[in-house]
Motif scaffolding. Structure first.
Motif, PDB file in Angstrom:
ATOM      1  N   VAL A   1     -47.877 -14.862 -24.320  1.00 35.03           N
ATOM      2  CA  VAL A   1     -46.298 -14.295 -24.113  1.00 35.03           C
ATOM      3  C   VAL A   1     -45.700 -14.170 -22.906  1.00 35.03           C
ATOM      4  CG1 VAL A   1     -44.931 -13.362 -25.345  1.00 35.03           C
ATOM      5  CG2 VAL A   1     -45.876 -13.840 -26.943  1.00 35.03           C
ATOM      6  N   ILE A   2     -46.373 -13.785 -22.505  1.00 42.21           N
ATOM      7  CA  ILE A   2     -46.209 -13.202 -20.769  1.00 42.21           C
ATOM      8  C   ILE A   2     -46.472 -14.463 -19.870  1.00 42.21           C
ATOM      9  CG2 ILE A   2     -47.123 -12.487 -18.821  1.00 42.21           C
ATOM     10  CD1 ILE A   2     -48.597  -9.748 -21.053  1.00 42.21           C
ATOM     11  N   ALA A   3     -46.887 -15.450 -20.404  1.00 38.19           N
ATOM     12  CA  ALA A   3     -47.124 -16.665 -19.672  1.00 38.19           C
ATOM     13  C   ALA A   3     -45.911 -17.645 -19.604  1.00 38.19           C
ATOM     14  CB  ALA A   3     -48.378 -17.048 -19.285  1.00 38.19           C
ATOM     15  N   SER A   4     -45.180 -17.384 -21.186  1.00 41.01           N
ATOM     16  CA  SER A   4     -44.456 -18.151 -21.327  1.00 41.01           C
ATOM     17  C   SER A   4     -42.623 -17.745 -20.667  1.00 41.01           C
ATOM     18  CB  SER A   4     -44.342 -18.198 -22.794  1.00 41.01           C
ATOM     19  OG  SER A   4     -43.287 -19.232 -24.119  1.00 41.01           O
ATOM     20  N   LEU A   5     -42.475 -16.724 -20.644  1.00 43.11           N
ATOM     21  CA  LEU A   5     -41.451 -15.979 -20.115  1.00 43.11           C
ATOM     22  C   LEU A   5     -41.778 -15.961 -18.888  1.00 43.11           C
ATOM     23  CD1 LEU A   5     -41.544 -11.956 -22.151  1.00 43.11           C
ATOM     24  CD2 LEU A   5     -40.147 -14.060 -22.331  1.00 43.11           C
ATOM     25  N   ALA A   6     -43.102 -15.777 -18.361  1.00 42.00           N
ATOM     26  CA  ALA A   6     -43.147 -15.806 -16.787  1.00 42.00           C
ATOM     27  C   ALA A   6     -42.519 -16.988 -16.230  1.00 42.00           C
ATOM     28  CB  ALA A   6     -44.549 -15.297 -15.878  1.00 42.00           C
ATOM     29  N   GLN A   7     -42.929 -18.820 -16.939  1.00 43.31           N
ATOM     30  CA  GLN A   7     -42.659 -19.746 -16.950  1.00 43.31           C
ATOM     31  C   GLN A   7     -41.424 -20.153 -17.341  1.00 43.31           C
ATOM     32  OE1 GLN A   7     -46.362 -21.498 -18.225  1.00 43.31           O
ATOM     33  NE2 GLN A   7     -47.433 -20.692 -16.681  1.00 43.31           N
ATOM     34  N   ALA A   8     -39.918 -20.049 -17.845  1.00 38.75           N
ATOM     35  CA  ALA A   8     -39.859 -19.906 -18.828  1.00 38.75           C
ATOM     36  C   ALA A   8     -38.489 -20.916 -17.811  1.00 38.75           C
ATOM     37  CB  ALA A   8     -38.528 -18.731 -19.587  1.00 38.75           C
ATOM     38  N   ALA A   9     -37.778 -22.205 -18.633  1.00 39.70           N
ATOM     39  CA  ALA A   9     -36.980 -22.291 -18.024  1.00 39.70           C
ATOM     40  C   ALA A   9     -35.233 -21.908 -18.100  1.00 39.70           C
ATOM     41  CB  ALA A   9     -36.734 -23.559 -18.252  1.00 39.70           C
ATOM     42  N   PRO A  10     -34.246 -21.840 -17.559  1.00 35.54           N
ATOM     43  CA  PRO A  10     -32.567 -21.153 -18.465  1.00 35.54           C
ATOM     44  C   PRO A  10     -32.640 -20.990 -19.271  1.00 35.54           C
ATOM     45  CG  PRO A  10     -32.859 -22.262 -15.775  1.00 35.54           C
ATOM     46  CD  PRO A  10     -34.050 -22.680 -16.193  1.00 35.54           C
ATOM     47  N   ASP A  11     -32.686 -22.554 -19.884  1.00 32.71           N
ATOM     48  CA  ASP A  11     -32.717 -21.884 -21.986  1.00 32.71           C
ATOM     49  C   ASP A  11     -33.603 -22.043 -22.764  1.00 32.71           C
ATOM     50  OD1 ASP A  11     -33.741 -25.328 -20.912  1.00 32.71           O
ATOM     51  OD2 ASP A  11     -32.070 -26.145 -21.990  1.00 32.71           O
ATOM     52  N   ALA A  12     -34.894 -21.786 -21.348  1.00 29.06           N
ATOM     53  CA  ALA A  12     -36.395 -21.607 -22.741  1.00 29.06           C
ATOM     54  C   ALA A  12     -35.872 -20.530 -23.409  1.00 29.06           C
ATOM     55  CB  ALA A  12     -37.404 -21.840 -22.332  1.00 29.06           C
ATOM     56  N   ARG A  13     -36.701 -20.979 -24.721  1.00 25.50           N
ATOM     57  CA  ARG A  13     -36.581 -19.889 -25.691  1.00 25.50           C
ATOM     58  C   ARG A  13     -38.246 -19.550 -26.374  1.00 25.50           C
ATOM     59  NH1 ARG A  13     -32.254 -19.806 -29.251  1.00 25.50           N
ATOM     60  NH2 ARG A  13     -32.958 -19.188 -30.468  1.00 25.50           N
ATOM     61  N   THR A  14     -38.189 -17.660 -26.203  1.00 27.64           N
ATOM     62  CA  THR A  14     -39.787 -17.850 -26.361  1.00 27.64           C
ATOM     63  C   THR A  14     -39.754 -16.656 -27.527  1.00 27.64           C
ATOM     64  OG1 THR A  14     -40.465 -17.369 -23.563  1.00 27.64           O
ATOM     65  CG2 THR A  14     -41.897 -16.111 -25.233  1.00 27.64           C
ATOM     66  N   ARG A  15     -40.763 -16.817 -28.330  1.00 28.42           N
ATOM     67  CA  ARG A  15     -40.590 -16.082 -29.686  1.00 28.42           C
ATOM     68  C   ARG A  15     -41.500 -14.896 -28.692  1.00 28.42           C
ATOM     69  NH1 ARG A  15     -38.402 -17.515 -33.639  1.00 28.42           N
ATOM     70  NH2 ARG A  15     -37.730 -19.442 -34.685  1.00 28.42           N
ATOM     71  N   ILE A  16     -40.425 -13.476 -29.386  1.00 32.17           N
ATOM     72  CA  ILE A  16     -41.922 -12.425 -28.605  1.00 32.17           C
ATOM     73  C   ILE A  16     -42.841 -11.611 -30.299  1.00 32.17           C
ATOM     74  CG2 ILE A  16     -41.357  -9.574 -27.937  1.00 32.17           C
ATOM     75  CD1 ILE A  16     -41.088 -11.918 -25.758  1.00 32.17           C
ATOM     76  N   PRO A  17     -43.625 -11.528 -30.034  1.00 35.39           N
ATOM     77  CA  PRO A  17     -44.307 -11.307 -31.394  1.00 35.39           C
ATOM     78  C   PRO A  17     -44.172  -9.746 -31.990  1.00 35.39           C
ATOM     79  CG  PRO A  17     -45.604 -11.859 -29.962  1.00 35.39           C
ATOM     80  CD  PRO A  17     -44.771 -12.021 -29.299  1.00 35.39           C
ATOM     81  N   ARG A  18     -44.010  -9.856 -33.403  1.00 32.96           N
ATOM     82  CA  ARG A  18     -43.922  -8.561 -34.352  1.00 32.96           C
ATOM     83  C   ARG A  18     -45.117  -7.975 -35.189  1.00 32.96           C
ATOM     84  NH1 ARG A  18     -41.320  -7.646 -30.355  1.00 32.96           N
ATOM     85  NH2 ARG A  18     -39.075  -7.134 -29.850  1.00 32.96           N
ATOM     86  N   PHE A  19     -44.844  -7.019 -35.393  1.00 36.48           N
ATOM     87  CA  PHE A  19     -45.985  -6.055 -36.228  1.00 36.48           C
ATOM     88  C   PHE A  19     -45.070  -6.228 -37.782  1.00 36.48           C
ATOM     89  CE2 PHE A  19     -49.760  -4.297 -38.068  1.00 36.48           C
ATOM     90  CZ  PHE A  19     -50.618  -4.630 -38.117  1.00 36.48           C
ATOM     91  N   ASN A  20     -45.743  -5.920 -39.169  1.00 37.76           N
ATOM     92  CA  ASN A  20     -45.331  -5.830 -39.486  1.00 37.76           C
ATOM     93  C   ASN A  20     -46.214  -4.020 -40.092  1.00 37.76           C
ATOM     94  OD1 ASN A  20     -44.051  -4.670 -42.330  1.00 37.76           O
ATOM     95  ND2 ASN A  20     -43.066  -5.987 -43.032  1.00 37.76           N
TER      96      ASN A  20
END
Length: 261
Positions: A93-112
Motif C-alpha cells: 500500500v505504501i509503495a502504491s501510494l508513493a508511486q501513484a500517478a495523478p489519477d491512480a486509485r489506491t485502495r487503503i485496507p480496513r479491518f472490521n
C-alpha cells in the motif's frame, strides 16, 4: 493546531524538504487508548493530500490467524501481537501510494473489529493520486523486542515454554524492525502508566457500546489487554525507535514533547 498535529506537520515538512519527490512516511505509536488514531484521522481529514491507515487495518485475516494458531501457537488466534500483521500488505500500500500517478486509485485496507476480520477489498476506501504524506499508526509502531522475562500475566502463563513470546520477540527484531526503519520519523504518544492504559481501553469500549461494560465484558477485556502488556510495558520503559515522545497525562493532555537524540 494542537501540539500533536503540529509535531506531525513538522515531521512531514522535514521529510518533504529532504525528499520532495515522494510522500513523507510518518509513524505514530502509542498504547491502546492514547489517541493516536484520533489524532492521525483528524490530521488526514483536515489535509486531503494525507493518506492514513492503521497497523490494525493490516491484521492477518481471521482464517490466516487461525492457521497461525494451529501451526505456531494458539495465542496467535487473537489479533494484536507482532506476527499477526500483514506487513507485506502494508508495504504494498505504501509503495502504491508513493508511486501513484495523478489519477491512480489506491485502495487503503480496513479491518472490521466487530467481525474480527479484514473488511472485503471492495469496501476499502480509495485514495486518488500521490499523497504528500502517509501516516501509519499502531499500538506497537516502533516497538523493539522486549526483555525475555518469565510470564507476567495469566495469558503469558498459557505460553509456559515461551514459544509465543519468542515468536513475537523475533518478529520485532526482524520483519518489524525492517518495516519501521523505512519511516522518515516515528512519534510515540506515551501514557503515564500501564494501569491507565487498561482504563483508557475500557473507556474506548464503553464509548463504542454507548453503555457501561458488564462484569463478563470487563473480564474479557482484562484478558485481551494481557496480550499487549509485555510489549506495552517495554515501550513505556523506552524500548522503541521513536525519535519524538509526546508525554501524556491521565486525561491524554500533552505534558511535554521530548526529542530523542
Amino acid at each position: 493546531m494542537n501540539a500533536i498535529a503540529r509535531l506531525i506537520g513538522e515531521r512531514i515538512a522535514e521529510a518533504r524538504a529532504a525528499a520532495p519527490d515522494r510522500p513523507a512516511l510518518i509513524g505514530v505509536g502509542g498504547a491502546q487508548g492514547s489517541g493516536k488514531s484520533f489524532h492521525c484521522r483528524a490530521y488526514a481529514e483536515a489535509r486531503p493530500r494525507t493518506a492514513h491507515f492503521s497497523l490494525d487495518d493490516v491484521y492477518l485475516t481471521k482464517a490466516e490467524r487461525d492457521e497461525l494458531a494451529h501451526t505456531a501457537h494458539p495465542l496467535f488466534a487473537t489479533r494484536g501481537s507482532p506476527g499477526t500483521h500483514d506487513l507485506d500488505l502494508a508495504d504494498r500500500v505504501i509503495a502504491s501510494l508513493a508511486q501513484a500517478a495523478p489519477d491512480a486509485r489506491t485502495r487503503i485496507p480496513r479491518f472490521n473489529k466487530a467481525a474480527d476480520d479484514r473488511a472485503p477489498e471492495n469496501d476499502w476506501p480509495v485514495f486518488v493520486g500521490q499523497p504528500e504524506a502517509i501516516l501509519v499508526e499502531g499500538w506497537c509502531m516502533g516497538a523493539k523486542p522486549p526483555p525475555r522475562d518469565p510470564p507476567m500475566n495469566d495469558v503469558e502463563r498459557e505460553d509456559a515454554d515461551g514459544v509465543w513470546r519468542d515468536a513475537m520477540h523475533d518478529a520485532l527484531a526482524l520483519d518489524y524492525a525492517d518495516f519501521f526503519a523505512a519511516f522518515d520519523a516515528i512519534i510515540y504518544l506515551q501514557a503515564p502508566s500501564w494501569e491507565i492504559v487498561r482504563r483508557w481501553r475500557g473507556e474506548q469500549e464503553e464509548e463504542t457500546l454507548g453503555r457501561a461494560l458488564t462484569a463478563e465484558e470487563n473480564a474479557a477485556l482484562d484478558r485481551f489487554v494481557m496480550h499487549y502488556e509485555r510489549i506495552t510495558r517495554a515501550m513505556l520503559a523506552g524500548h522503541h525507535s521513536a525519535g519524538w515522545i509526546v508525554h501524556l497525562d491521565e486525561a491524554r493532555k500533552v505534558v511535554r514533547v521530548e526529542e530523542r537524540v
